[in-house]
Design an enzyme around this catalytic site. Structure first.
Site, short mmCIF file in Angstrom:
data_model
loop_
_atom_site.label_atom_id
_atom_site.label_comp_id
_atom_site.label_asym_id
_atom_site.label_seq_id
_atom_site.Cartn_x
_atom_site.Cartn_y
_atom_site.Cartn_z
N ASP A 8 -5.17 -29.95 -5.70
CA ASP A 8 -6.61 -29.79 -5.91
C ASP A 8 -7.27 -31.14 -5.65
O ASP A 8 -6.98 -32.13 -6.33
CB ASP A 8 -6.80 -29.36 -7.39
CG ASP A 8 -8.26 -29.26 -7.79
OD1 ASP A 8 -9.14 -29.60 -6.98
OD2 ASP A 8 -8.50 -28.86 -8.94
N ASP A 32 -16.19 -26.75 -2.34
CA ASP A 32 -17.54 -27.24 -2.69
C ASP A 32 -17.84 -26.94 -4.16
O ASP A 32 -18.26 -27.83 -4.94
CB ASP A 32 -18.54 -26.52 -1.76
CG ASP A 32 -19.93 -27.14 -1.74
OD1 ASP A 32 -20.10 -28.24 -2.29
OD2 ASP A 32 -20.84 -26.52 -1.15
N GLY A 121 -11.62 -21.94 5.15
CA GLY A 121 -11.79 -20.93 4.11
C GLY A 121 -12.86 -19.93 4.52
O GLY A 121 -12.70 -19.19 5.50
N VAL A 122 -13.96 -19.97 3.79
CA VAL A 122 -15.09 -19.06 4.03
C VAL A 122 -15.56 -19.12 5.50
O VAL A 122 -16.00 -18.11 6.05
CB VAL A 122 -16.26 -19.45 3.10
CG1 VAL A 122 -17.48 -18.59 3.36
CG2 VAL A 122 -15.85 -19.32 1.64
N1 AR6 Z 1 -8.95 -28.68 -3.34
C1 AR6 Z 1 -8.55 -28.72 -2.06
N2 AR6 Z 1 -8.78 -27.70 -1.19
C2 AR6 Z 1 -9.43 -26.61 -1.66
C3 AR6 Z 1 -9.88 -26.50 -3.00
C4 AR6 Z 1 -9.61 -27.61 -3.86
N3 AR6 Z 1 -9.99 -27.61 -5.15
N4 AR6 Z 1 -10.49 -25.29 -3.15
C5 AR6 Z 1 -10.40 -24.67 -1.96
N5 AR6 Z 1 -9.77 -25.45 -1.06
P1 AR6 Z 1 -13.79 -23.49 1.79
P2 AR6 Z 1 -15.20 -23.83 4.36
C6 AR6 Z 1 -9.44 -25.20 0.36
O1 AR6 Z 1 -14.05 -22.03 1.81
O2 AR6 Z 1 -14.30 -22.86 5.03
C7 AR6 Z 1 -18.46 -23.06 0.42
O3 AR6 Z 1 -19.07 -21.99 -0.26
C8 AR6 Z 1 -9.39 -23.77 0.84
O4 AR6 Z 1 -8.13 -23.20 0.54
O5 AR6 Z 1 -13.96 -24.21 0.53
O6 AR6 Z 1 -15.48 -25.13 5.07
C9 AR6 Z 1 -19.47 -24.04 0.98
O7 AR6 Z 1 -20.62 -24.17 0.16
C10 AR6 Z 1 -9.58 -23.95 2.35
O8 AR6 Z 1 -8.34 -24.25 2.97
O9 AR6 Z 1 -14.72 -24.26 2.87
C11 AR6 Z 1 -19.79 -23.45 2.30
O10 AR6 Z 1 -20.78 -22.45 2.20
C12 AR6 Z 1 -10.46 -25.20 2.45
O11 AR6 Z 1 -10.48 -25.78 1.14
C13 AR6 Z 1 -18.50 -22.81 2.76
O12 AR6 Z 1 -17.77 -22.54 1.56
C14 AR6 Z 1 -11.87 -24.93 2.89
O13 AR6 Z 1 -12.32 -23.70 2.34
C15 AR6 Z 1 -17.67 -23.76 3.59
O14 AR6 Z 1 -16.55 -23.07 4.08
#
Ligand code: AR6
Length: 171
Positions: A8, A32, A121-122
């Protein structure tokens, strides 16, 4: 030095952690949400000021705030590209995220930086290609900027950890 760790990112004690934000800078889900929850309100307050001044943050760009209650001193917020199939400059924008975040880190005298897997992710960027772009862009940057001593790729899931490790082993 580049390393991969599973975990994390909010728990990592480095000079700056990078947030995969959205263009509003007002927080969201995924990493985020985790960063804003763990870091507290000081981060959102600074994001609001930046948004009021420059209207948020464009895809591929980056801004910096305090780390608030996090072990990291700073949070560098970058906005990854949403994957629309690959013909909308998604790859260039993802590389821009890593470059611009590291530039801001250098400008703020950071020596250690931790990245999540931006856009995987998203925002649905294919994970294998995202890992290639992340490792290639960071290593190119580090070869030119000795100020940054350590970059950590902090992977939340197995798949990204395996993919980033594979890319690092190729180097
Ligand atoms: N530590 C490390 N990595 C993480 C954590 C954490 N605590 N939590 C999730 N991940 P995402 P995006 C990973 O969806 O695709 C948000 O709503 C996760 O498994 O967080 O860039 C923003 O406000 C994945 O591999 O970001 C934007 O609207 C990675 O972080 C949107 O999501 C990125 O997943 C951005 O989407």
């Amino acid at each position: 030095m580049i390393e991969v760790v599973r975990g994390d990112i909010t728990k990592i004690a480095v000079d700056a952690i990078v947030n995969a934000a959205n263009s509003s800078l007002m927080g969201g889900g995924g990493v985020d949400g985790a960063i804003h929850r763990a870091g507290g309100n000081a981060i959102l307050e600074e994001c609001k000021k930046i948004a009021a001044k420059q209207g948020g943050c464009e895809t591929g760009k980056a801004v910096i705030t305090t780390g608030g209650n996090l072990p990291a001193q700073f949070v560098i917020h970058t906005v990854g590209p949403i994957w629309y199939g690959g013909n909308n400059h998604e790859r260039e924008r993802l590389a821009d995220c890593y470059k611009n975040a590291l530039k801001l880190a250098v400008e703020n005298n950071c020596k250690s930086v931790a990245f999540p897997s931006i856009s995987t992710g998203v925002y649905r960027f294919p994970k294998e290609e995202a890992a290639q772009i992340a490792v290639r862009t960071v290593s190119e940057f580090l070869s030119k900027h000795i100020e940054i001593e350590k970059v950590l790729f902090v992977c939340f899931d197995d798949e990204n950890e395996v993919l980033i490790s594979k890319e690092l082993h190729k180097m």
